[in-house]
Design an enzyme around this catalytic site. Structure first.
Site, PDB file in Angstrom:
ATOM      1  N   THR A  72      65.755  62.248  93.957  1.00  0.00           N
ATOM      2  CA  THR A  72      65.297  63.631  94.081  1.00  0.00           C
ATOM      3  C   THR A  72      65.301  63.982  95.565  1.00  0.00           C
ATOM      4  O   THR A  72      64.425  63.548  96.316  1.00  0.00           O
ATOM      5  CB  THR A  72      63.883  63.793  93.506  1.00  0.00           C
ATOM      6  OG1 THR A  72      63.909  63.437  92.137  1.00  0.00           O
ATOM      7  CG2 THR A  72      63.392  65.233  93.650  1.00  0.00           C
ATOM      8  N   LYS A 148      66.754  70.037  89.534  1.00  0.00           N
ATOM      9  CA  LYS A 148      65.718  68.990  89.448  1.00  0.00           C
ATOM     10  C   LYS A 148      64.436  69.439  90.166  1.00  0.00           C
ATOM     11  O   LYS A 148      63.328  69.250  89.652  1.00  0.00           O
ATOM     12  CB  LYS A 148      66.252  67.695  90.071  1.00  0.00           C
ATOM     13  CG  LYS A 148      65.217  66.659  90.441  1.00  0.00           C
ATOM     14  CD  LYS A 148      64.676  65.875  89.251  1.00  0.00           C
ATOM     15  CE  LYS A 148      63.658  64.843  89.734  1.00  0.00           C
ATOM     16  NZ  LYS A 148      63.216  63.928  88.710  1.00  0.00           N
ATOM     17  N   LYS A 217      55.864  65.019  98.402  1.00  0.00           N
ATOM     18  CA  LYS A 217      57.225  65.011  98.944  1.00  0.00           C
ATOM     19  C   LYS A 217      58.110  65.981  98.163  1.00  0.00           C
ATOM     20  O   LYS A 217      58.870  66.766  98.737  1.00  0.00           O
ATOM     21  CB  LYS A 217      57.800  63.588  98.861  1.00  0.00           C
ATOM     22  CG  LYS A 217      59.186  63.437  99.470  1.00  0.00           C
ATOM     23  CD  LYS A 217      60.035  62.408  98.727  1.00  0.00           C
ATOM     24  CE  LYS A 217      60.544  62.956  97.408  1.00  0.00           C
ATOM     25  NZ  LYS A 217      61.553  62.140  96.736  1.00  0.00           N
TER      26      LYS A 217
END
Lengths: 270, 270
Positions: A72, A148, A217
């Site tokens: 990711t 995503k 994050k």
């Protein structure tokens, strides 16, 4: 064809050696000219560090090799990585996955892809070994990463919304878990609301399926992608601040759904 | 037992007269001592106006009658209404429903109840004629209203989150509808994300299933209930402001999912 595996922590790769894989000495050593490398790493800088440079996999995969990037990461990072691969004569396919490790083990991931059609055709059968559902978003390398991030943002937003709703419910003397159960059986009968709904309602955020620190994050990546796209998304800022408050309270090893505890702090609910 | 019906707009009650119901001359005339009255009205003041006073249904239902209040109103209003009924010797059951009119017609509503156990037992079989799933939240009269407001808030929050995510997706050149479709097939395979996901992705907010103006009323109720409970819920404020912006742009006859268009305005997306 030999499978070469590498992990920063050698012991994590060891079980695969027992099944016949070759332990590589470095990330670069996993790549051979014309081969395929799958990467799954914690953040953008880690992916860049193994792709770029003389010993990077972009050069080592050339000519004709494919890098399948399952981490990711931000779409702009994917675009830079794709350019590096193109310069070297190798290809880059972004293929982030939705689903926890146990779903990967069961071959049940949802996988989003973007990149050159020929490279995707070549790696498709391999991705299908871990993916139950495949969704392609075209040739633009960052597209799958945007999708995503959008999905992870929607999960976090759902957690925040439930945290808010359940706080109001609890302050009115109503059983949070009964409300979560009703919603998960009716309007919101979907995995996200059922799984996280029970965690938020029960205020149970350990063990961590996905740590709060990693959630932060991801929200940082969402906000950066939104900024690059010139799209102000206020809910992401709310969620990120909940996560920061959670870290301030020492919850970094908890599941990212622990962002919901920050709502309870705000409402002075124990 | 005769069914007496009343609507402010007489023509709306007329079809029921054709099926044998008696048209009442006023809302108060629907109530007889010991009977049962169902109300479904647009806002808190409308319910209060027909319950209170000499000709109100609280007095006319006494002794022993039951008022089944299906409107989406604030919990504090329900508490006041319940007190009025108790004073008169009648009972109040809050029973807001989740689901559009076509689901009511099909007997497929989700119904939340709260109020005195004996009264709920008596009206339960009647509610089951329109409800597929029944959820009870105890005797505190406002409880079911809190749950209904929590559910409507979660729907609005989901619409907002999708509006934000899809704006980021679109600005990255990705097909919004493909992303909505993927989410509705995987992590968010639930009615709210499938139905509203398609509307938000396609930017299609007419015809209105539930008007933006009524959505604003519900968010006002959510924020008021949250304020009374001392629970700061930032997402509700974001959503309410999107609705206000939508009204500013003349979208009051659109579906409440048109709050998503305010996100597009913010990002200068056509």
């Amino acid at each position: 064809v030999k499978l070469r595996v590498f992990n920063r922590t050698a012991s994590k790769a060891q079980p695969l050696a027992g099944q016949g894989a070759v332990l590589a000495n470095s990330s670069g050593d996993t790549a051979v000219a014309g081969g395929i490398v799958f990467t799954m790493l914690a953040h953008d800088a880690a992916v860049e560090s193994i792709v770029m440079g003389d010993q990077g996999i972009a050069r080592r995969l050339a000519p004709g090799g494919v890098h399948v990037s399952m981490s990711t990461i931000g779409p702009s990072t994917s675009r830079r990585l794709a350019a590096s691969h193109t310069q070297c004569g190798s290809s880059y396919v972004a293929s982030p996955a939705l689903g926890r490790p146990h779903r990967a083990a069961a071959g049940q991931l949802v996988i989003c892809t973007s990149g050159p059609a020929e490279a995707k055709d070549r790696v498709g059968p391999l991705l299908e070994m871990v993916g139950r559902q495949m969704y392609d978003y075209g040739e633009e390398p960052g597209a799958a990463n945007v999708v995503k991030l959008a999905a992870n943002f929607l999960i976090a937003a759902a957690i925040e919304a439930m945290a808010e709703a359940f706080a109001m419910v609890e302050r009115n003397g109503i059983d949070r878990r009964k409300v979560a159960g009703m919603l998960g059986e009716t309007l919101f009968a979907a995995p996200v609301y059922q799984g996280y709904g029970e965690m938020v309602a029960a205020k149970r955020h350990t063990p961590a399926g996905f740590k709060l620190k990693l959630g932060l994050k991801d929200l940082d990546l969402v906000l950066k992608a939104a900024e690059e796209a010139r799209v102000p998304i206020p809910t992401a800022s709310v969620v990120r601040d909940r996560m920061l408050a959670g870290l301030a309270h020492g919850r970094e090893a908890m599941d990212w759904s622990a962002l919901a505890l920050s709502m309870l702090d705000d409402a002075a609910i124990k």
